[in-house]
Motif scaffolding. Structure first.
Motif, PDB file in Angstrom:
ATOM      1  N   PRO A  55       0.995  -1.225   0.046  1.00 27.41           N
ATOM      2  CA  PRO A  55       0.184  -0.109   0.025  1.00 27.41           C
ATOM      3  C   PRO A  55       1.000   1.300   0.014  1.00 27.41           C
ATOM      4  CG  PRO A  55      -0.430  -1.321   1.946  1.00 27.41           C
ATOM      5  CD  PRO A  55       0.794  -2.053   1.126  1.00 27.41           C
ATOM      6  N   ARG A  56       0.498   2.388  -0.606  1.00 29.91           N
ATOM      7  CA  ARG A  56       1.103   3.437  -0.918  1.00 29.91           C
ATOM      8  C   ARG A  56       0.600   4.575   0.173  1.00 29.91           C
ATOM      9  NH1 ARG A  56       2.949   4.690  -6.967  1.00 29.91           N
ATOM     10  NH2 ARG A  56       4.598   3.523  -6.964  1.00 29.91           N
ATOM     11  N   ARG A  57      -0.476   4.182   0.731  1.00 33.77           N
ATOM     12  CA  ARG A  57      -1.200   5.165   1.742  1.00 33.77           C
ATOM     13  C   ARG A  57      -2.044   4.233   2.369  1.00 33.77           C
ATOM     14  NH1 ARG A  57      -5.191   8.679   1.727  1.00 33.77           N
ATOM     15  NH2 ARG A  57      -6.199   8.111  -0.071  1.00 33.77           N
ATOM     16  N   PRO A  58      -2.163   4.643   3.758  1.00 32.95           N
ATOM     17  CA  PRO A  58      -2.784   3.584   4.832  1.00 32.95           C
ATOM     18  C   PRO A  58      -4.423   4.019   4.607  1.00 32.95           C
ATOM     19  CG  PRO A  58      -1.737   5.465   5.867  1.00 32.95           C
ATOM     20  CD  PRO A  58      -1.252   5.443   4.479  1.00 32.95           C
ATOM     21  N   GLY A  59      -5.283   2.955   4.499  1.00 32.71           N
ATOM     22  CA  GLY A  59      -6.651   3.298   4.256  1.00 32.71           C
ATOM     23  C   GLY A  59      -6.930   3.732   2.878  1.00 32.71           C
ATOM     24  N   VAL A  60      -6.172   3.442   1.863  1.00 33.16           N
ATOM     25  CA  VAL A  60      -6.709   3.730   0.647  1.00 33.16           C
ATOM     26  C   VAL A  60      -8.062   3.207   0.131  1.00 33.16           C
ATOM     27  CG1 VAL A  60      -5.473   2.251  -0.822  1.00 33.16           C
ATOM     28  CG2 VAL A  60      -5.598   4.492  -1.908  1.00 33.16           C
ATOM     29  N   THR A  61      -8.891   4.021  -0.678  1.00 33.33           N
ATOM     30  CA  THR A  61     -10.083   3.280  -1.311  1.00 33.33           C
ATOM     31  C   THR A  61      -9.648   2.717  -2.450  1.00 33.33           C
ATOM     32  OG1 THR A  61     -11.358   4.978  -0.131  1.00 33.33           O
ATOM     33  CG2 THR A  61     -12.304   3.782  -2.217  1.00 33.33           C
ATOM     34  N   PRO A  62      -9.831   1.366  -2.730  1.00 29.59           N
ATOM     35  CA  PRO A  62      -9.568   1.018  -4.287  1.00 29.59           C
ATOM     36  C   PRO A  62     -10.281   1.386  -5.282  1.00 29.59           C
ATOM     37  CG  PRO A  62      -9.724  -0.800  -2.504  1.00 29.59           C
ATOM     38  CD  PRO A  62     -10.096   0.566  -2.112  1.00 29.59           C
ATOM     39  N   GLY A  63     -10.138   0.933  -6.551  1.00 27.59           N
ATOM     40  CA  GLY A  63     -10.927   1.219  -7.592  1.00 27.59           C
ATOM     41  C   GLY A  63     -10.565   2.097  -8.581  1.00 27.59           C
ATOM     42  N   HIS A  64     -10.181   1.367  -9.956  1.00 33.32           N
ATOM     43  CA  HIS A  64      -9.789   2.471 -10.894  1.00 33.32           C
ATOM     44  C   HIS A  64     -10.242   2.195 -12.179  1.00 33.32           C
ATOM     45  CE1 HIS A  64      -7.253  -1.284 -10.602  1.00 33.32           C
ATOM     46  NE2 HIS A  64      -7.143  -1.046 -11.934  1.00 33.32           N
ATOM     47  N   GLU A  65     -11.654   1.708 -12.228  1.00 31.64           N
ATOM     48  CA  GLU A  65     -12.336   1.646 -13.473  1.00 31.64           C
ATOM     49  C   GLU A  65     -13.901   2.394 -13.197  1.00 31.64           C
ATOM     50  OE1 GLU A  65     -11.284  -2.484 -15.556  1.00 31.64           O
ATOM     51  OE2 GLU A  65     -12.097  -2.778 -13.627  1.00 31.64           O
ATOM     52  N   LEU A 149     -13.906  -1.203 -19.395  1.00 31.67           N
ATOM     53  CA  LEU A 149     -12.910  -0.833 -20.544  1.00 31.67           C
ATOM     54  C   LEU A 149     -11.864  -0.084 -20.038  1.00 31.67           C
ATOM     55  CD1 LEU A 149     -15.605   0.544 -23.120  1.00 31.67           C
ATOM     56  CD2 LEU A 149     -14.718  -1.845 -23.074  1.00 31.67           C
ATOM     57  N   LEU A 150     -12.055   0.508 -18.811  1.00 31.30           N
ATOM     58  CA  LEU A 150     -11.154   1.418 -18.253  1.00 31.30           C
ATOM     59  C   LEU A 150      -9.686   0.954 -17.856  1.00 31.30           C
ATOM     60  CD1 LEU A 150     -13.651   4.000 -17.003  1.00 31.30           C
ATOM     61  CD2 LEU A 150     -12.249   4.666 -18.473  1.00 31.30           C
ATOM     62  N   CYS A 151      -9.793  -0.210 -17.178  1.00 30.64           N
ATOM     63  CA  CYS A 151      -8.382  -0.759 -17.201  1.00 30.64           C
ATOM     64  C   CYS A 151      -8.294  -2.420 -17.790  1.00 30.64           C
ATOM     65  CB  CYS A 151      -8.322  -1.106 -15.591  1.00 30.64           C
ATOM     66  SG  CYS A 151      -6.661  -1.815 -15.228  1.00 30.64           S
ATOM     67  N   ALA A 152      -9.277  -3.171 -17.477  1.00 35.10           N
ATOM     68  CA  ALA A 152      -9.155  -4.556 -18.258  1.00 35.10           C
ATOM     69  C   ALA A 152      -9.061  -4.314 -19.399  1.00 35.10           C
ATOM     70  CB  ALA A 152     -10.574  -5.253 -17.904  1.00 35.10           C
ATOM     71  N   GLY A 153      -9.801  -3.499 -20.054  1.00 33.77           N
ATOM     72  CA  GLY A 153      -9.846  -3.019 -21.634  1.00 33.77           C
ATOM     73  C   GLY A 153      -8.628  -2.528 -22.268  1.00 33.77           C
ATOM     74  N   ILE A 154      -8.152  -1.314 -21.482  1.00 34.14           N
ATOM     75  CA  ILE A 154      -6.968  -0.467 -21.895  1.00 34.14           C
ATOM     76  C   ILE A 154      -5.676  -1.274 -21.785  1.00 34.14           C
ATOM     77  CG2 ILE A 154      -5.639   1.491 -21.510  1.00 34.14           C
ATOM     78  CD1 ILE A 154      -8.363   2.809 -20.616  1.00 34.14           C
ATOM     79  N   ILE A 155      -5.664  -2.046 -20.594  1.00 32.12           N
ATOM     80  CA  ILE A 155      -4.336  -2.910 -20.605  1.00 32.12           C
ATOM     81  C   ILE A 155      -4.295  -3.783 -21.284  1.00 32.12           C
ATOM     82  CG2 ILE A 155      -2.934  -4.227 -18.568  1.00 32.12           C
ATOM     83  CD1 ILE A 155      -3.112  -1.191 -17.727  1.00 32.12           C
ATOM     84  N   GLY A 156      -5.341  -4.835 -21.706  1.00 33.61           N
ATOM     85  CA  GLY A 156      -5.478  -5.819 -22.363  1.00 33.61           C
ATOM     86  C   GLY A 156      -5.190  -5.352 -24.143  1.00 33.61           C
ATOM     87  N   TYR A 157      -5.352  -4.297 -24.253  1.00 30.33           N
ATOM     88  CA  TYR A 157      -5.084  -3.574 -25.515  1.00 30.33           C
ATOM     89  C   TYR A 157      -3.639  -3.601 -25.638  1.00 30.33           C
ATOM     90  CZ  TYR A 157      -5.158  -0.826 -29.340  1.00 30.33           C
ATOM     91  OH  TYR A 157      -4.906   0.148 -30.813  1.00 30.33           O
ATOM     92  N   ARG A 158      -3.286  -2.814 -24.748  1.00 34.90           N
ATOM     93  CA  ARG A 158      -1.703  -2.678 -24.341  1.00 34.90           C
ATOM     94  C   ARG A 158      -0.695  -3.958 -24.611  1.00 34.90           C
ATOM     95  NH1 ARG A 158       1.989   1.541 -23.988  1.00 34.90           N
ATOM     96  NH2 ARG A 158       3.955   0.755 -23.677  1.00 34.90           N
ATOM     97  N   ALA A 159      -1.365  -4.837 -23.653  1.00 29.05           N
ATOM     98  CA  ALA A 159      -0.812  -6.304 -23.853  1.00 29.05           C
ATOM     99  C   ALA A 159      -0.726  -6.762 -25.253  1.00 29.05           C
ATOM    100  CB  ALA A 159      -1.417  -7.003 -22.725  1.00 29.05           C
TER     101      ALA A 159
END
Ligand SMILES: [Zn+2]
Ligand SMILES: [Zn+2]
Length: 334
Positions: A55-65, A149-159
């Protein structure tokens, strides 16, 4: 507002996440405040909860899509107005001046920060995002289908691009979750023959429905040599398996942010004949814009498994146990 936080990183069965009440964030300079509608659940969130990603910050809220609606705008913003629908992805900021940023490789910026890791993400009713790193989403897409699309899609596309698949080539996909099922459709639309190798019977079925030529178990050999392969499963033991399945000159791209140890490789069996092993690190905003346009144009079919916000911990447990069909998404505004 209600928000999930990483309370004590550890195995998902030990309950690393907590649902808490927090103040609604205020948009800083250059940021917009979003009311979250849907947030996709990514394997990276699981790595964060379980401590594979420190973790880069204690108590961080996950979620990036995150798909949400602009509620308020901070000082100096101009790109969005209240009511606009906006997408938030993993890459949250870069320094814009380093050697990588200057050559169009901002995904490698040493000064970059990430949504749901350095700053609070979308497992919450509200979140803020720097407007320059937010995405305009294709209009016809419902929130639930746009989020993955916002992570799964974009990262899959870059992969897929990192795997250097030749036109009409033979692509192997190891692991078949949210990211893989989108990358597979892009490859198929480009004329590839796709072979899927995964331990989940449900995922094998989905792969065949989407047009894969074959679907086998993770450690099976594909029915023909591969020009390219993408390793989506975070399993280092599959690196030599994927390399051995490559034809001469083939490329294996490792898509994940975290991988268990890679066993010792045998130069002759795994690397000689100019086979390549490559990693994939985040994405640039240009990758994101390009993929969103492509997803819209190709009418990608996004398979989702919905959960209400208060069941985020169950969604992560299901992801860990291969119980998610396609992409898990949290419906925050229900
Ligand atoms: Zn930079
Ligand atoms: Zn992700």
């Amino acid at each position: 507002m209600r928000a999930w936080v990483v309370h004590r990183p550890g195995p998902v069965a030990t309950g690393p996440l907590r649902l808490v009440e927090r103040d609604r964030p205020a948009p800083g300079p250059g940021e917009v405040l979003l009311r979250v509608s849907v947030c996709g659940v990514c394997r990276t969130d699981l790595h964060l909860a379980e401590g594979d990603l420190p973790p880069r910050r204690p108590g961080v809220t996950p979620g990036h899509e995150v798909v949400g609606t602009v509620e308020a705008t901070g000082e100096g913003t101009s790109r969005f107005a209240p009511g606009d629908r906006v997408g938030v992805a993993w890459l949250r900021s870069t320094d814009g001046v380093c050697r990588f940023c200057r050559r169009g490789a901002e995904n490698l910026c040493p000064g970059s920060t990430y949504t749901g890791w350095d700053a609070d993400g979308g497992y919450a009713e509200y979140t803020v995002v720097p407007e320059g790193f937010a995405y305009v989403l294709p209009e016809s897409w419902p929130d639930e289908k746009a989020a993955p699309l916002l992570c799964a899609g974009i990262i899959g596309y870059r992969a897929l691009r990192r795997a250097q698949l030749p036109p009409g080539g033979r692509l192997g996909i190891y692991g078949f979750g949210a990211s893989a099922h989108l990358a597979a459709q892009v490859a198929l639309a480009q004329g590839a023959t796709v072979h899927v190798l995964t331990r989940s019977a449900g995922a094998r079925e989905l792969a065949l429905t989407l047009g894969a030529a074959s679907a086998g178990d993770a450690y099976d050999a594909p029915p023909e040599p591969l020009d390219s392969a993408i390793l989506f499963a975070p399993v280092g033991d599959l690196v030599p398996v994927g390399l051995a399945a490559l034809d001469r000159g083939g490329t294996l791209a490792v898509a994940g942010i975290h991988l268990t140890d890679v066993p010792v490789l045998d130069y002759e069996r795994h690397l000689f004949y100019e086979r390549q092993l490559r990693s994939v690190t985040a994405n640039t905003r240009a990758d994101g814009e390009e993929f969103l346009r492509l997803a819209d144009r190709l009418h990608l079919r996004v398979t989702t498994t919905p959960y209400p916000l208060d069941r985020a911990a169950d969604a992560l447990a299901d992801l860990a146990a291969d119980r998610v069909h396609g992409a898990a998404v949290l419906h925050v505004d229900d």
